[in-house]
Write a protein that holds these residues in place. Structure first.
Motif, PDB file in Angstrom:
ATOM      1  N   UNK A   1      -0.491   5.968  -7.959  1.00  0.00           N
ATOM      2  CA  UNK A   1      -1.939   5.778  -7.786  1.00  0.00           C
ATOM      3  C   UNK A   1      -2.239   4.491  -7.016  1.00  0.00           C
ATOM      4  N   UNK A   2      -1.480   3.435  -7.349  1.00  0.00           N
ATOM      5  CA  UNK A   2      -1.795   2.117  -6.778  1.00  0.00           C
ATOM      6  C   UNK A   2      -1.328   2.017  -5.322  1.00  0.00           C
ATOM      7  N   UNK A   3      -0.144   2.579  -5.038  1.00  0.00           N
ATOM      8  CA  UNK A   3       0.457   2.374  -3.713  1.00  0.00           C
ATOM      9  C   UNK A   3       0.455   3.606  -2.812  1.00  0.00           C
ATOM     10  N   UNK A   4       0.274   4.793  -3.387  1.00  0.00           N
ATOM     11  CA  UNK A   4       0.389   6.001  -2.566  1.00  0.00           C
ATOM     12  C   UNK A   4      -0.945   6.737  -2.439  1.00  0.00           C
ATOM     13  N   UNK A   5      -1.984   6.103  -2.925  1.00  0.00           N
ATOM     14  CA  UNK A   5      -3.332   6.686  -2.841  1.00  0.00           C
ATOM     15  C   UNK A   5      -3.416   8.055  -3.496  1.00  0.00           C
ATOM     16  N   UNK A   6      -2.657   8.246  -4.541  1.00  0.00           N
ATOM     17  CA  UNK A   6      -2.799   9.493  -5.298  1.00  0.00           C
ATOM     18  C   UNK A   6      -3.842   9.262  -6.387  1.00  0.00           C
TER      19      UNK A   6
END
Ligand code: NIG
Ligand code: FE
Length: 415
Positions: free
Chosen positions: A341-346
């Motif tokens: 969520x934080x780094x892969x924009x999921x």
């Protein structure tokens, strides 16, 4: 044995109709029931619904989950949990400026782990791996795939697979085994790589098939490791022996391995930190699921798998830990979900789908794991009191797990 969980603030990943995986836009949909109950009977999910519709039932155990969230346990489809010791000195080498590839060239990396593993007894390796399994269970993992690949001789590869089998017999979580003899070229074969491919195809694969010690076969298809041609030979030999392909591919370079994985009907294509348009097109025409390993990107400071590109192209995506001594010395799937969520924009919905139902698909376990569905394994996480499921990825680094239930039995309760 009947366990009734009541007053659940929100029950996540509820699938009345069994599904195998979710792809593209569907990944952003996480079906839930608010103020829910869940009934576990023996080792299966028996019933669930809104508290208003709670049936009269005589339960052996009642758990009040007020203000808590319940979700299926994590499905970690890519690990190398059986290994000897650690590689913290290489970690320090990297801090001091060497790259993962430079360390490998100096005889470190996978070959370093192989030497250690070959010199460690089966019992000792089992003990070390057991601790890691116990840790990941307490962190909410309810199914895991484990690869060989630190043996690199017929004997040591089979030793690793025997340990994986024993772990599966002695622990309640589902454990799937993958043969990864093609993880690196042993030093003795440096000048004669074809001879190692022969050894894999003519001796290792038949030995694995004969002993029935693995369901999957994997290859590290990468510059400096196994070429596309070598990968093809190995996957072909594996298929002949009924081993289902999985593949480590595009970690550092895109060399055409994705196409080969797709050609041989790989169940999953893993890593994909480097992706080009041809790779995406190949994946669109396949049933293979891409698997991202954000802890590996985090630990090695390499690019993250471009999740948005994959999902926005309508593809599915699974998340796994890659737990191993060299590129991800952590099997914490909660961290994996947060990092996605934080780094892969999921979104939290996408990440939870990727770490549950899609992880199950990547291990051929969609029929029994990865969602709250009647008849599936009674494997659930009960969180601590938290405001919403978004809080799980948000509060990264906090242990938000209150209770883990595997096969209907409470495994850990850390209050
Ligand atoms: O998935 N990339 C290849 N294999 C592992 C790393 C193995 C190691 O460094 O020991 C991985 O990242
Ligand atoms: Fe790996």
């Amino acid at each position: 044995m009947i366990t009734l969980i009541t007053n659940i603030k929100e029950l996540l990943q509820v699938r009345n109709l069994p599904i195998r995986k979710v792809s593209g836009k569907e990944m952003n949909i996480l079906p839930t029931i608010k103020n829910a109950f869940l009934i576990l009977k023996d080792d299966k999910i028996y019933d669930f619904g809104e508290m208003d519709n709670l049936p009269k039932i005589k339960a052996d155990k009642i758990i009040d989950a007020s203000n808590k969230i319940v979700l299926p346990t994590w499905c970690d489809s890519h690990t190398h949990i059986v290994y000897a010791g650690n590689r913290e000195s290489e970690f320090v080498d990297r801090i001091n400026g060497l790259s993962y590839e430079e360390i490998a060239k100096k005889g470190g990396g996978i070959l370093n782990s192989a030497k250690k593993l070959q010199n460690t007894s089966e019992d000792e390796l089992y003990q070390q791996a057991s601790k890691r399994i116990e840790e990941i269970i307490s962190l909410g993992t309810g199914a895991v795939e484990i690869k060989s690949g630190y043996g690199l001789t017929v004997e040591a590869e089979i030793k690793m697979l025997r340990i994986i089998k024993k772990l599966g017999q002695n622990y309640p979580i589902k454990i799937k085994a993958t043969f990864l003899g093609a993880h690196a070229f042993p030093t003795a074969f440096k000048e004669n790589k074809d001879a190692y491919i022969d050894l894999i195809c003519n001796e290792m694969i038949p030995a694995v098939a004969e002993t029935n010690l693995a369901e999957f076969i994997d290859v590290f298809c990468e510059t400096g490791y196994f070429s596309v041609e070598q990968t093809e030979r190995i996957l072909k030999a594996g298929k002949k022996n009924n081993l289902i392909p999985k593949i480590h591919v595009n970690q550092f370079n895109s060399i055409g391995g994705v196409e080969i994985g797709v050609k041989y009907n790989a169940l999953s294509v893993d890593h994909l930190e480097v992706l080009n348009i041809n790779d995406i097109e190949a994946l669109k025409n396949s049933q293979a699921i891409p698997v991202a390993l954000p802890s590996c990107s985090y630990f090695l400071s390499i690019p993250y798998t471009p999740a948005r590109n994959l999902i926005d192209n309508g593809l599915p995506l699974a998340l796994a830990s890659d737990f191993n001594p060299g590129s991800s010395p952590s099997g914490n799937m909660n961290f994996v979900v947060s990092t996605a969520c934080i780094k892969m924009e999921m979104t939290p919905e996408e990440a939870i789908n990727a770490a549950t139902i899609n992880g199950a698909y990547a291990m051929n376990l969609s029929d029994s794991h990865g969602s709250i569905t009647k008849g599936k394994k009674a494997n659930v996480i009960i969180t601590k009191k938290i405001p919403s499921y978004n809080y799980l990825p948000y509060a990264f680094g906090s242990n938000l797990i209150d209770t883990v239930i595997i096969n209907g039995e409470i495994i850990s309760n850390k209050n």
